[in-house]
Write a protein that holds these residues in place. Structure first.
Motif, PDB file in Angstrom:
ATOM      1  N   LEU A 222       0.827  -1.204   0.000  1.00  0.00           N
ATOM      2  CA  LEU A 222       0.000   0.000   0.000  1.00  0.00           C
ATOM      3  C   LEU A 222       0.863   1.256   0.000  1.00  0.00           C
ATOM      4  CD1 LEU A 222      -2.921  -0.958   2.407  1.00  0.00           C
ATOM      5  CD2 LEU A 222      -3.033  -0.628  -0.067  1.00  0.00           C
ATOM      6  N   ARG A 223       1.998   1.210   0.692  1.00  0.00           N
ATOM      7  CA  ARG A 223       2.916   2.362   0.657  1.00  0.00           C
ATOM      8  C   ARG A 223       3.464   2.565  -0.748  1.00  0.00           C
ATOM      9  NH1 ARG A 223       4.358   0.306   5.764  1.00  0.00           N
ATOM     10  NH2 ARG A 223       6.110  -0.893   4.883  1.00  0.00           N
ATOM     11  N   ALA A 225       1.894   1.622  -3.493  1.00  0.00           N
ATOM     12  CA  ALA A 225       0.760   2.090  -4.308  1.00  0.00           C
ATOM     13  C   ALA A 225       0.499   3.575  -4.066  1.00  0.00           C
ATOM     14  CB  ALA A 225      -0.490   1.280  -3.975  1.00  0.00           C
ATOM     15  N   ALA A 226       0.719   4.034  -2.830  1.00  0.00           N
ATOM     16  CA  ALA A 226       0.466   5.432  -2.489  1.00  0.00           C
ATOM     17  C   ALA A 226       1.414   6.384  -3.210  1.00  0.00           C
ATOM     18  CB  ALA A 226       0.577   5.638  -0.982  1.00  0.00           C
ATOM     19  N   PRO A 229      -0.873   8.400  -6.439  1.00  0.00           N
ATOM     20  CA  PRO A 229      -2.166   8.660  -5.786  1.00  0.00           C
ATOM     21  C   PRO A 229      -3.370   8.141  -6.558  1.00  0.00           C
ATOM     22  CG  PRO A 229      -0.750  10.583  -5.638  1.00  0.00           C
ATOM     23  CD  PRO A 229      -0.046   9.614  -6.542  1.00  0.00           C
ATOM     24  N   PHE A 232      -3.677   4.476  -5.731  1.00  0.00           N
ATOM     25  CA  PHE A 232      -4.064   4.248  -4.335  1.00  0.00           C
ATOM     26  C   PHE A 232      -5.542   4.576  -4.111  1.00  0.00           C
ATOM     27  CE2 PHE A 232      -4.588   5.775   0.048  1.00  0.00           C
ATOM     28  CZ  PHE A 232      -4.153   4.662   0.738  1.00  0.00           C
ATOM     29  N   TYR A 233      -5.997   5.721  -4.633  1.00  0.00           N
ATOM     30  CA  TYR A 233      -7.390   6.097  -4.396  1.00  0.00           C
ATOM     31  C   TYR A 233      -8.347   5.332  -5.308  1.00  0.00           C
ATOM     32  CZ  TYR A 233      -5.866   9.531  -1.065  1.00  0.00           C
ATOM     33  OH  TYR A 233      -5.317  10.110   0.055  1.00  0.00           O
ATOM     34  N   ILE A 235      -7.930   2.141  -5.552  1.00  0.00           N
ATOM     35  CA  ILE A 235      -8.111   1.006  -4.640  1.00  0.00           C
ATOM     36  C   ILE A 235      -9.145   1.351  -3.569  1.00  0.00           C
ATOM     37  CG2 ILE A 235      -6.969  -0.380  -2.856  1.00  0.00           C
ATOM     38  CD1 ILE A 235      -4.417  -0.219  -4.546  1.00  0.00           C
ATOM     39  N   SER A 365      -0.288   0.575 -12.538  1.00  0.00           N
ATOM     40  CA  SER A 365       0.561  -0.121 -11.565  1.00  0.00           C
ATOM     41  C   SER A 365       1.842  -0.586 -12.239  1.00  0.00           C
ATOM     42  CB  SER A 365      -0.172  -1.343 -10.982  1.00  0.00           C
ATOM     43  OG  SER A 365      -1.301  -0.952 -10.262  1.00  0.00           O
ATOM     44  N   ILE A 373      -0.228  -5.419  -5.994  1.00  0.00           N
ATOM     45  CA  ILE A 373      -1.141  -4.286  -5.877  1.00  0.00           C
ATOM     46  C   ILE A 373      -2.580  -4.798  -5.842  1.00  0.00           C
ATOM     47  CG2 ILE A 373      -2.068  -2.274  -7.083  1.00  0.00           C
ATOM     48  CD1 ILE A 373       0.573  -1.598  -5.916  1.00  0.00           C
ATOM     49  N   ASN A 377      -5.318  -4.524  -2.893  1.00  0.00           N
ATOM     50  CA  ASN A 377      -6.684  -4.094  -3.170  1.00  0.00           C
ATOM     51  C   ASN A 377      -7.685  -5.093  -2.600  1.00  0.00           C
ATOM     52  OD1 ASN A 377      -8.963  -2.811  -4.835  1.00  0.00           O
ATOM     53  ND2 ASN A 377      -8.856  -4.864  -5.714  1.00  0.00           N
TER      54      ASN A 377
END
Length: 628
Positions: A222-223, A225-226, A229, A232-233, A235, A365, A373, A377
């Motif tokens: 998740l870090r 993926a962040a 943005p 991440f969002y 997800i 991704s 990823i 999710n």
């Protein structure tokens, strides 16, 4: 070769065996799950049924939370085709246990089987979404995801029908259990046979060291993926969708029995209505997105989900309770059609919402992390679905809120989550405004856009007819475009939000703002060094008479330092539209028309050494032709 439309994918080996495999898996899960839920709902008291139904929902999705991180690592480390075959063998064994549980009448064992089906699905999930970008072209991702979502929900539909109908025929002397057993075994076996035809999908990270700590692995992914943005969002948005879907679907049996007064057949009708809506919305995504990942559909979906959810709650709260009504009795009742329409709309807007988010997550991704990823999710999906089950218990069993009241809470929460996500990633709102404009005031056609390179630095040079030229180009071209635009246009309210979000580069004359002029050229140079696609309107201002004005030398200055290809483009049909200067300055006089047919035309790329301003002007004039 890329498929010309989403249905042609079903003729290819790179998609059809996988589609059949995932379809049969979803079908099998839902035959068993819905048969179990319907038997619980109609054989136990309301409080007991509510508690057990929510427990069953939680047990099915809990394995996604527990095992997805491990499954994602396996999918990045090993051949995904081989993993799918192992997973489908496990499904056959689980189905044998399911048959034993059903014939023994053991509720605890049935719940255990439901948990095991969740385990099997948690290992399939990362492979399911990570294999698509390996076997499909980027232009096929929306269509591929639409087909998968459509197939999944049609499988849910059929599983719901068979599970619900056969659950009502499991009494003494009836053959419902035998049919359920036969379906489970046939579907799981056919799914395994189909999986044997799936082509190999080479692992992107064969040397990956497996981390068996699910919590630390999920946090790490998740870090990563962040760092993007939008991913991440996406997800977060996907996970919220599954919370909503779980909240609605889990309560449909109790909603039917205790709010509508319908029979098991009405439960099946409502669930079928919802899943038909999802399948329809998923397939419509390909049509409305034109084969590209159209993020503008996500806000459309979010708005529709909220409004339809509110109306479902309102209509359900005023529905006159029936008594064990058949489908015909329900159909004759006041408000019945409105509830069905609300469920269809929730499904359609759900398709608009979820398909672009999945395609975005896959496309943006890092390919070496894609399955992980997806697994992260799935962990968040599972967490949100557990929360949905807990919210159901909290509101329905503890706070004693009615089921329509619970639906209202979910709809209002959806609005809050959408505002949060769109605020964090303005690209969603920007693409929504672009999509809205290009599907209301304008009907846009494209010609020659395949000439635009899919990656690498390049510059589009286009004629300048109206204040919305940039928006129409952004809506037509598959790649994100950074526009170099006249600063006063950049600063127009509302449009400024779109331009800032798309990282447009404002510029004006050197004499007007020397510092801004220098800063703009520095930003242009950096953007091209980063491989971005830029667009410039070399006329420097909107045409005042419909004719193409002389191209200024600024583009030559850019190309001297950054020798990249130039793609000449022309906008046809905008002169005289609401945002053009025909018959006076735009916005100051009544326009002759509010609706326009527009064509976006691209020519072949021109090497930097041959892209003189006068030559580009002639190329654009020829592309535009006699269509100002």
């Amino acid at each position: 070769m890329a498929a010309k439309n989403q249905f042609q994918l079903l003729k290819t080996r790179r998609f059809l065996p996988f589609f059949i495999t995932q379809f049969l898996g979803a079908f099998n899960d839902n035959v068993f799950k819905n048969a179990l839920v319907v038997m619980i709902a109609f054989r136990l008291s309301q409080n007991e049924a509510n508690a057990l139904i929510n427990l069953a929902a939680g047990l099915f999705i809990l394995p996604f939370f527990l095992f997805s991180p491990f499954a994602g690592q396996l999918a990045d480390k090993y051949d995904k085709g081989r993993l799918i075959r192992v997973i489908k063998l496990a499904e056959i064994i689980i189905c044998i246990l399911a048959i034993i549980a059903l014939f023994s009448g053991s509720t605890p064992m049935s719940l255990l089987v439901l948990f095991l089906l969740g385990v099997q699905s948690s290992f399939f999930g990362p492979v399911k979404y990570a294999i698509l970008p390996q076997h499909l072209d980027s232009s096929e991702l929306v269509g591929g995801n639409a087909q998968v979502e459509m197939g999944t929900f049609v499988a849910i539909l059929l599983g719901t029908i068979f599970g619900g109908l056969l659950a009502g025929q499991t009494g003494e002397g009836e053959y419902g259990l035998y049919w359920i057993a036969a379906i489970l075994m046939l579907a799981s076996t056919a799914g395994y046979l189909a999986s044997r035809q799936i082509p190999a999908a080479q692992p992107p990270a064969p040397d990956l060291r497996i981390n068996f700590n699910s919590f630390s692995q999920t946090g790490r992914v998740l870090r990563l993926a962040a760092q993007k943005p939008a991913v991440f969002y996406a997800i977060i948005g996907i996970s919220w969708f599954w919370l909503q879907g779980s909240a609605y679907l889990t309560q449909v049996p109790s909603f039917t029995k205790n709010v509508l007064g319908g029979s098991e057949m009405v439960v099946t009708l409502l669930l079928c209505t919802f899943t038909i809506g999802i399948a329809t919305g998923s397939l419509l995504c390909e049509h409305f997105s034109g084969g590209r990942i159209e993020l503008g559909l996500v806000p459309v979906g979010a708005i529709g989900l909220t409004l339809a959810g509110i109306d479902l709650a309102w209509t359900g709260s005023s529905f006159q309770l029936l008594k064990d009504a058949s489908i015909m009795d329900y159909w004759a009742a006041s408000g019945s059609l409105r509830i069905l329409v609300d469920l269809v709309l929730i499904g359609i807007f759900g398709g608009f919402y979820i398909v672009p988010l999945y395609a975005l997550m896959q496309d943006r991704s890092d390919k070496t992390l894609r399955a992980r990823i997806v697994s992260a999710n799935n962990v968040l999906n599972a967490l949100f679905m557990v929360i949905a089950a807990l919210l159901g218990i909290l509101f329905l069993n503890i706070l004693k809120v009615s089921i329509p009241g619970f639906f209202l809470v979910i709809a209002l929460m959806n609005a809050a989550v959408a505002i949060f996500v769109f605020n964090r990633v303005p690209e969603f709102a920007m693409r929504f405004l672009v999509w809205l404009l290009s599907h209301t005031m304008y009907r846009v056609k494209h010609k020659g856009l395949e000439a635009i390179p899919e990656e690498g630095a390049a510059i589009i040079a286009c004629n300048h007819v109206s204040y919305v030229d940039a928006l129409l180009l952004a809506g037509a071209v598959r790649r994100p475009i950074r526009f170099i635009m006249y600063k006063p246009i950049y600063e127009i309210p509302v449009l400024n939000f779109i331009f800032r979000t798309s990282r447009a580069i404002p510029i004006c004359g050197k004499s007007q703002d020397p510092e801004g002029y220098t800063r703009a050229f520095a930003e242009i140079e950096q953007a091209l060094a980063d491989g971005d696609l830029l667009c410039i309107f070399p006329e420097g201002q909107l045409t005042g008479n419909g004719e193409i004005q002389p191209f200024k030398a600024g583009i030559e200055k850019i190309l001297q330092k950054n020798p990249v290809p130039v793609i000449p483009m022309a906008l046809r049909g905008l002169w005289g539209s609401f945002f053009s200067h025909k018959d006076g300055h735009a916005f100051t006089t009544l326009p002759r028309r509010f609706w326009s047919r527009v064509c976006v035309v691209a020519g072949e790329p021109i090497p930097a050494g041959k892209a003189a301003a006068a030559d580009l002007q002639q190329e654009v004039r020829e592309l535009r032709g006699a269509h100002p």
